[in-house]
Design a protein around this motif. Structure first.
Motif, PDB file in Angstrom:
ATOM      1  N   PHE A 114     -16.656  68.637  40.602  1.00 29.28           N
ATOM      2  CA  PHE A 114     -17.702  67.747  40.123  1.00 29.28           C
ATOM      3  C   PHE A 114     -17.591  66.344  40.716  1.00 29.28           C
ATOM      4  CE2 PHE A 114     -14.133  67.496  37.204  1.00 29.28           C
ATOM      5  CZ  PHE A 114     -14.034  66.150  36.863  1.00 29.28           C
ATOM      6  N   MET A 115     -18.673  65.569  40.552  1.00 28.53           N
ATOM      7  CA  MET A 115     -18.748  64.193  41.027  1.00 28.53           C
ATOM      8  C   MET A 115     -19.164  63.295  39.871  1.00 28.53           C
ATOM      9  SD  MET A 115     -20.872  65.307  44.389  1.00 28.53           S
ATOM     10  CE  MET A 115     -21.783  66.408  43.310  1.00 28.53           C
ATOM     11  N   VAL A 116     -18.731  62.040  39.937  1.00 31.34           N
ATOM     12  CA  VAL A 116     -19.071  61.058  38.905  1.00 31.34           C
ATOM     13  C   VAL A 116     -19.659  59.833  39.608  1.00 31.34           C
ATOM     14  CG1 VAL A 116     -18.274  59.759  36.910  1.00 31.34           C
ATOM     15  CG2 VAL A 116     -17.051  61.850  37.603  1.00 31.34           C
ATOM     16  N   LEU A 117     -20.908  59.497  39.288  1.00 33.86           N
ATOM     17  CA  LEU A 117     -21.598  58.372  39.921  1.00 33.86           C
ATOM     18  C   LEU A 117     -21.830  57.266  38.903  1.00 33.86           C
ATOM     19  CD1 LEU A 117     -23.136  57.096  42.326  1.00 33.86           C
ATOM     20  CD2 LEU A 117     -25.152  58.408  41.609  1.00 33.86           C
ATOM     21  N   SER A 118     -21.532  56.029  39.289  1.00 41.05           N
ATOM     22  CA  SER A 118     -21.735  54.902  38.379  1.00 41.05           C
ATOM     23  C   SER A 118     -22.069  53.638  39.153  1.00 41.05           C
ATOM     24  CB  SER A 118     -20.482  54.674  37.523  1.00 41.05           C
ATOM     25  OG  SER A 118     -19.379  54.312  38.342  1.00 41.05           O
ATOM     26  N   ASN A 119     -22.732  52.711  38.465  1.00 40.08           N
ATOM     27  CA  ASN A 119     -23.008  51.372  38.974  1.00 40.08           C
ATOM     28  C   ASN A 119     -22.416  50.369  38.001  1.00 40.08           C
ATOM     29  OD1 ASN A 119     -24.288  51.053  41.431  1.00 40.08           O
ATOM     30  ND2 ASN A 119     -26.340  51.354  40.620  1.00 40.08           N
ATOM     31  N   THR A 120     -21.731  49.378  38.515  1.00 39.33           N
ATOM     32  CA  THR A 120     -21.203  48.312  37.673  1.00 39.33           C
ATOM     33  C   THR A 120     -21.676  46.975  38.224  1.00 39.33           C
ATOM     34  OG1 THR A 120     -19.221  49.607  37.169  1.00 39.33           O
ATOM     35  CG2 THR A 120     -19.143  47.241  36.707  1.00 39.33           C
ATOM     36  N   VAL A 121     -22.432  46.231  37.431  1.00 42.71           N
ATOM     37  CA  VAL A 121     -22.924  44.919  37.841  1.00 42.71           C
ATOM     38  C   VAL A 121     -22.184  43.844  37.059  1.00 42.71           C
ATOM     39  CG1 VAL A 121     -24.922  43.374  37.960  1.00 42.71           C
ATOM     40  CG2 VAL A 121     -25.206  45.820  38.428  1.00 42.71           C
ATOM     41  N   THR A 122     -21.606  42.891  37.775  1.00 46.98           N
ATOM     42  CA  THR A 122     -20.935  41.775  37.120  1.00 46.98           C
ATOM     43  C   THR A 122     -21.773  40.511  37.291  1.00 46.98           C
ATOM     44  OG1 THR A 122     -19.635  41.342  39.129  1.00 46.98           O
ATOM     45  CG2 THR A 122     -18.636  42.732  37.445  1.00 46.98           C
ATOM     46  N   GLY A 123     -21.802  39.688  36.248  1.00 44.66           N
ATOM     47  CA  GLY A 123     -22.552  38.438  36.286  1.00 44.66           C
ATOM     48  C   GLY A 123     -23.915  38.523  35.655  1.00 44.66           C
ATOM     49  N   ALA A 124     -24.310  39.726  35.186  1.00 39.19           N
ATOM     50  CA  ALA A 124     -25.644  39.899  34.599  1.00 39.19           C
ATOM     51  C   ALA A 124     -25.542  40.584  33.246  1.00 39.19           C
ATOM     52  CB  ALA A 124     -26.535  40.716  35.530  1.00 39.19           C
ATOM     53  N   GLU A 125     -26.587  40.428  32.450  1.00 39.86           N
ATOM     54  CA  GLU A 125     -26.665  41.069  31.141  1.00 39.86           C
ATOM     55  C   GLU A 125     -27.561  42.301  31.244  1.00 39.86           C
ATOM     56  OE1 GLU A 125     -28.593  40.231  26.718  1.00 39.86           O
ATOM     57  OE2 GLU A 125     -28.434  38.613  28.193  1.00 39.86           O
ATOM     58  N   LYS A 126     -27.030  43.456  30.822  1.00 40.94           N
ATOM     59  CA  LYS A 126     -27.825  44.673  30.885  1.00 40.94           C
ATOM     60  C   LYS A 126     -28.973  44.580  29.895  1.00 40.94           C
ATOM     61  CE  LYS A 126     -27.211  49.533  31.823  1.00 40.94           C
ATOM     62  NZ  LYS A 126     -26.254  50.635  32.002  1.00 40.94           N
ATOM     63  N   ALA A 127     -30.188  44.925  30.367  1.00 43.44           N
ATOM     64  CA  ALA A 127     -31.381  44.690  29.557  1.00 43.44           C
ATOM     65  C   ALA A 127     -31.958  45.952  28.933  1.00 43.44           C
ATOM     66  CB  ALA A 127     -32.449  44.019  30.406  1.00 43.44           C
ATOM     67  N   LYS A 128     -31.956  47.060  29.662  1.00 46.95           N
ATOM     68  CA  LYS A 128     -32.593  48.275  29.171  1.00 46.95           C
ATOM     69  C   LYS A 128     -31.724  49.476  29.482  1.00 46.95           C
ATOM     70  CE  LYS A 128     -37.344  46.598  29.844  1.00 46.95           C
ATOM     71  NZ  LYS A 128     -38.651  46.884  30.472  1.00 46.95           N
ATOM     72  N   ASN A 129     -32.018  50.580  28.812  1.00 46.01           N
ATOM     73  CA  ASN A 129     -31.307  51.812  29.085  1.00 46.01           C
ATOM     74  C   ASN A 129     -31.642  52.319  30.478  1.00 46.01           C
ATOM     75  OD1 ASN A 129     -30.150  51.896  26.535  1.00 46.01           O
ATOM     76  ND2 ASN A 129     -31.889  53.015  25.661  1.00 46.01           N
ATOM     77  N   LYS A 130     -30.749  53.124  30.989  1.00 43.98           N
ATOM     78  CA  LYS A 130     -30.947  53.722  32.310  1.00 43.98           C
ATOM     79  C   LYS A 130     -32.220  54.562  32.329  1.00 43.98           C
ATOM     80  CE  LYS A 130     -27.361  55.620  34.130  1.00 43.98           C
ATOM     81  NZ  LYS A 130     -26.278  56.571  34.444  1.00 43.98           N
ATOM     82  N   VAL A 131     -32.960  54.490  33.440  1.00 43.18           N
ATOM     83  CA  VAL A 131     -34.131  55.340  33.644  1.00 43.18           C
ATOM     84  C   VAL A 131     -33.811  56.282  34.798  1.00 43.18           C
ATOM     85  CG1 VAL A 131     -36.578  55.417  34.208  1.00 43.18           C
ATOM     86  CG2 VAL A 131     -35.676  53.508  32.855  1.00 43.18           C
ATOM     87  N   ASN A 132     -33.562  57.546  34.486  1.00 49.54           N
ATOM     88  CA  ASN A 132     -33.219  58.494  35.539  1.00 49.54           C
ATOM     89  C   ASN A 132     -34.441  58.852  36.374  1.00 49.54           C
ATOM     90  OD1 ASN A 132     -30.449  58.860  35.089  1.00 49.54           O
ATOM     91  ND2 ASN A 132     -30.865  60.231  33.373  1.00 49.54           N
TER      92      ASN A 132
END
Length: 266
Positions: A114-132
């Motif tokens: 299996f594979m695991v994909l992720s994004n990590t953003v630093t310096g910002a506030e997450k605003a909404k849930n992920k939209v696949n």
């Protein structure tokens, strides 16, 4: 009679010198794909719950850890044969099961690797849930963030690749600033990319694709090779591409709203 005794003595001496016949030789070890698939499932269950440090305690893992230590040629064969390194299977939706847990998306192949994909953003506030989005198999979807105009951000797009252990970890790190009308990528790199024997990344590059616009893109290219045992060269090669897109959605009152999306092609 004397000749018969001499013949029997000769045959007996051959048996003593060569006690094993071809039919009695120990069978060469082989990979048990059904058992490995079972182990892949056990590993996935732990990793998906954030308990990857417990993988080494699995009895079946301990069995195969010793097995591959004793049979390095079969370890190369095993890693080379994983579905996660098969380009045709990576493009077949029917052979991949997708699930989302928290900020990570998991892609499970038919053989359980299996594979695991992720994004990590630093310096910002997450605003909404992920939209696949479903147009691409390995896709974080658009992830929404809020920040201040002129602020700098860093995005780390990460793809982990697993069999019974993690075999590869790819990173595309994109640093950028956003003003009211455009985003500017300042640097891109592959810092954090690593692999484990018998595989390795023979090449890893990061480039800026589009810059100084409302929508900007960065890209990483990774070539993964599996080394054959005892210096026999390269057993297999797989190529992966990661693309990260930053899209300014709105700006006003000193604040900005933007999305980050990363996709992987293999």
């Amino acid at each position: 009679m004397k000749s018969l005794k001499l013949l029997l003595s000769f045959v007996l001496s051959l048996i003593l010198v060569f006690p094993l016949s071809a039919s009695a030789e120990t069978a060469s070890p082989v990979l048990d794909k059904a058992e490995l698939k079972k182990l892949h499932k056990q590993v996935f269950d732990l990793v998906s719950e954030g308990k990857e440090d417990m993988v080494s305690s699995l009895p079946l893992f301990q069995k195969y850890d010793k097995f591959f230590h004793d049979n390095p040629k079969l370890k190369s064969e095993y890693v080379s044969g994983l579905d996660v390194y098969n380009p045709k299977k990576l493009k077949n939706k029917n052979q991949i099961t997708t699930s989302v847990k928290g900020s990570k998306t998991f892609y499970v192949m038919e053989d359980g690797s299996f594979m695991v994909l992720s994004n990590t953003v630093t310096g910002a506030e997450k605003a909404k849930n992920k939209v696949n989005t479903l147009s691409v198999l390995q896709d974080t979807g658009e992830q929404w963030y809020n920040g201040g105009i002129g602020q700098s951000f860093t995005n780390d797009a990460r793809q982990d690749i697993w069999g019974i252990t993690k075999t590869g970890e790819m990173h595309l790190v994109t640093k950028y600033t956003i003003d009211s009308t455009s985003a500017t990528i300042t640097t891109v790199n592959t810092t954090g990319t690593r692999s484990w024997f018998p595989g390795g990344f023979s090449s890893q590059t990061a480039t800026i694709v589009d810059n100084s616009a409302r929508v900007v893109k960065s890209a990483g290219n990774y070539i993964y090779t599996v080394t054959c045992p005892v210096g026999w060269g390269i057993c297999s090669t797989a190529t992966f591409d990661i693309e990260t897109t930053v899209d300014i959605k709105s700006a006003g009152g000193g604040n900005i709203s933007f999305t980050v999306r990363s996709i992987v092609n293999g």
